[in-house]
Design a protein around this motif. Sequence first.
Motif, PDB file in Angstrom:
ATOM      1  N   GLN A   1       5.179  -7.303   3.953  1.00 46.73           N
ATOM      2  CA  GLN A   1       5.005  -8.335   2.911  1.00 46.73           C
ATOM      3  C   GLN A   1       6.270  -9.189   2.797  1.00 46.73           C
ATOM      4  O   GLN A   1       6.196 -10.383   2.548  1.00 46.73           O
ATOM      5  CB  GLN A   1       4.675  -7.702   1.552  1.00 46.73           C
ATOM      6  CG  GLN A   1       3.458  -6.798   1.540  1.00 46.73           C
ATOM      7  CD  GLN A   1       2.208  -7.446   2.132  1.00 46.73           C
ATOM      8  OE1 GLN A   1       2.095  -8.667   2.163  1.00 46.73           O
ATOM      9  NE2 GLN A   1       1.310  -6.625   2.619  1.00 46.73           N
TER      10      GLN A   1
ATOM     11  N   ARG B   1       5.023   0.253  -4.797  1.00 45.65           N
ATOM     12  CA  ARG B   1       4.039   1.146  -5.417  1.00 45.65           C
ATOM     13  C   ARG B   1       4.699   2.407  -5.961  1.00 45.65           C
ATOM     14  O   ARG B   1       5.772   2.820  -5.492  1.00 45.65           O
ATOM     15  CB  ARG B   1       2.953   1.532  -4.397  1.00 45.65           C
ATOM     16  CG  ARG B   1       2.166   0.333  -3.887  1.00 45.65           C
ATOM     17  CD  ARG B   1       0.974   0.751  -3.053  1.00 45.65           C
ATOM     18  NE  ARG B   1       1.363   1.584  -1.929  1.00 45.65           N
ATOM     19  CZ  ARG B   1       0.496   2.205  -1.120  1.00 45.65           C
ATOM     20  NH1 ARG B   1      -0.787   2.106  -1.319  1.00 45.65           N
ATOM     21  NH2 ARG B   1       0.927   2.947  -0.110  1.00 45.65           N
TER      22      ARG B   1
ATOM     23  N   SER C   1       7.977  -1.285   1.339  1.00 43.56           N
ATOM     24  CA  SER C   1       8.434  -2.660   1.037  1.00 43.56           C
ATOM     25  C   SER C   1       9.436  -3.072   2.107  1.00 43.56           C
ATOM     26  O   SER C   1       9.396  -4.177   2.638  1.00 43.56           O
ATOM     27  CB  SER C   1       9.110  -2.729  -0.327  1.00 43.56           C
ATOM     28  OG  SER C   1       8.319  -2.121  -1.306  1.00 43.56           O
TER      29      SER C   1
ATOM     30  N   ASP D   1       2.270   0.783   4.926  1.00 45.70           N
ATOM     31  CA  ASP D   1       1.953   0.046   6.160  1.00 45.70           C
ATOM     32  C   ASP D   1       2.026   0.932   7.392  1.00 45.70           C
ATOM     33  O   ASP D   1       2.070   0.443   8.521  1.00 45.70           O
ATOM     34  CB  ASP D   1       2.917  -1.141   6.321  1.00 45.70           C
ATOM     35  CG  ASP D   1       2.688  -2.215   5.269  1.00 45.70           C
ATOM     36  OD1 ASP D   1       3.680  -2.750   4.727  1.00 45.70           O
ATOM     37  OD2 ASP D   1       1.509  -2.484   4.948  1.00 45.70           O
TER      38      ASP D   1
HETATM   39  N1  LIG Z   1      -2.691  -1.650  -3.134  1.00 42.53           N
HETATM   40  C1  LIG Z   1      -1.582  -2.065  -2.508  1.00 42.53           C
HETATM   41  N2  LIG Z   1      -0.715  -2.839  -3.161  1.00 42.53           N
HETATM   42  C2  LIG Z   1       0.433  -3.253  -2.542  1.00 42.53           C
HETATM   43  N3  LIG Z   1       0.766  -2.960  -1.272  1.00 42.53           N
HETATM   44  C3  LIG Z   1      -0.107  -2.202  -0.598  1.00 42.53           C
HETATM   45  C4  LIG Z   1      -1.303  -1.712  -1.174  1.00 42.53           C
HETATM   46  N4  LIG Z   1      -1.940  -0.983  -0.241  1.00 42.53           N
HETATM   47  C5  LIG Z   1      -1.182  -1.009   0.859  1.00 42.53           C
HETATM   48  N5  LIG Z   1      -0.096  -1.760   0.660  1.00 42.53           N
HETATM   49  C6  LIG Z   1       0.919  -2.001   1.673  1.00 42.53           C
HETATM   50  O1  LIG Z   1       1.906  -1.019   1.423  1.00 42.53           O
HETATM   51  C7  LIG Z   1       3.191  -1.579   1.500  1.00 42.53           C
HETATM   52  C8  LIG Z   1       4.044  -0.891   0.471  1.00 42.53           C
HETATM   53  O2  LIG Z   1       4.069   0.478   0.866  1.00 42.53           O
HETATM   54  P1  LIG Z   1       4.709   1.566  -0.085  1.00 42.53           P
HETATM   55  O3  LIG Z   1       4.955   2.751   0.769  1.00 42.53           O
HETATM   56  O4  LIG Z   1       3.927   1.739  -1.314  1.00 42.53           O
HETATM   57  O5  LIG Z   1       6.092   0.857  -0.454  1.00 42.53           O
HETATM   58  P2  LIG Z   1       7.259   1.316  -1.416  1.00 42.53           P
HETATM   59  O6  LIG Z   1       7.519   2.777  -1.157  1.00 42.53           O
HETATM   60  O7  LIG Z   1       8.369   0.407  -0.994  1.00 42.53           O
HETATM   61  O8  LIG Z   1       6.790   1.044  -2.806  1.00 42.53           O
HETATM   62  C9  LIG Z   1       3.046  -3.061   1.240  1.00 42.53           C
HETATM   63  O9  LIG Z   1       3.931  -3.760   2.106  1.00 42.53           O
HETATM   64  C10 LIG Z   1       1.574  -3.372   1.585  1.00 42.53           C
HETATM   65  O10 LIG Z   1       1.464  -3.985   2.845  1.00 42.53           O
END
Ligand SMILES: Nc1ncnc2c1ncn2[C@@H]1O[C@H](COP(=O)(O)OP(=O)(O)O)[C@@H](O)[C@H]1O
Length: 244
Positions: free
Chosen positions: A146, A11, A123, A212
């Motif tokens: 995930q 995200r 992630s 998460d």
């Molecule tokens: N709308 C969403 N789309 C994707 N993942 C989400 C969403 N809401 C919560 N999550 C959870 O958030 C996790 C990703 O967290 P995030 O902090 O955004 O990751 P990153 O910083 O690696 O992008 C995913 O593993 C999923 O379980």
Amino acid sequence: MILLIDAGNTRLKWRLAMSGAAAVEGVSVIGAPEPLKELEGYWAHVSGVFVSSVASRSAKERLDALLGSHTVAPVQYCWSESARMGLVNSYKDVSLMGADRWHAMLGGWVRCGAAFAVIDAGSAVTVDYVGPDGGHIGGYILPGLQMMRRSLKVDAARIGFEHHDVLSTTPGQSTGECVNNGLSWLSEAIVHRLLRDLSAYNLGSVFLTGGDAWRFQGLGLQSVFVEGLVLDGLGQRVGVGQDK
Ligand SMILES: Nc1ncnc2c1ncn2[C@@H]1O[C@H](COP(=O)(O)OP(=O)(O)O)[C@@H](O)[C@H]1O
Ligand SMILES: CC(C)(COP(=O)(O)O)[C@@H](O)C(=O)NCCC(=O)O
Ligand SMILES: [K+]
């Protein structure tokens, strides 16, 4: 106004920082068609963009093109550093540390100025420990929720399951229960190990962030949840820190 962006592998989190006023914030999934759509109407006021990114090269190129289509403001990528504001990185080659980890630690350090732990359940799950002198003790990188679900589904031919978010850690009696409870069990094991480390390294505060994060709190991790911790650290770095 300054636009701060935390581009993770799943995200994209952003914050429009206005000195002395509440920031406008948002989150979107990497790869979404218009991840910064909520910024419509604000672009004319953006004087600079700062990005903390761990995303792929192609995601970076898409973000650069998107920003270029909306603003002529300079875009600066902020990577991990060897030191800042008393926080000192343990990496010999700081360019290899994810910028999210560095900025999350900076956000935690500015908040407490003492020994602390940061857990970013994204992630991947990252854990970092910082000593009372601001020295990075070190950290851990683990697969995120995930990733683990996907690997079980993809890499094991006979594991089919519907996932859910119930944090049960009892022994499962179906494939779905064995997987879902197994993942909760693993997250709980991380919490227990963290608790041991907090006393072993005399760490006081525990800052928790990431999509998460709720799982670790639900499994007993006493912590301060700071959704925008990476953006907080990035903001401190570029002079638009949030009032605590
Ligand atoms: N709308 C969403 N789309 C994707 N993942 C989400 C969403 N809401 C919560 N999550 C959870 O958030 C996790 C990703 O967290 P995030 O902090 O955004 O990751 P990153 O910083 O690696 O992008 C995913 O593993 C999923 O379980
Ligand atoms: C470990 C990470 C993938 C976590 O990123 P995220 O899960 O937030 O997308 C990121 O911090 C990264 O790419 N680190 C590079 C390797 C290192 O920090 O040593
Ligand atoms: K992250």
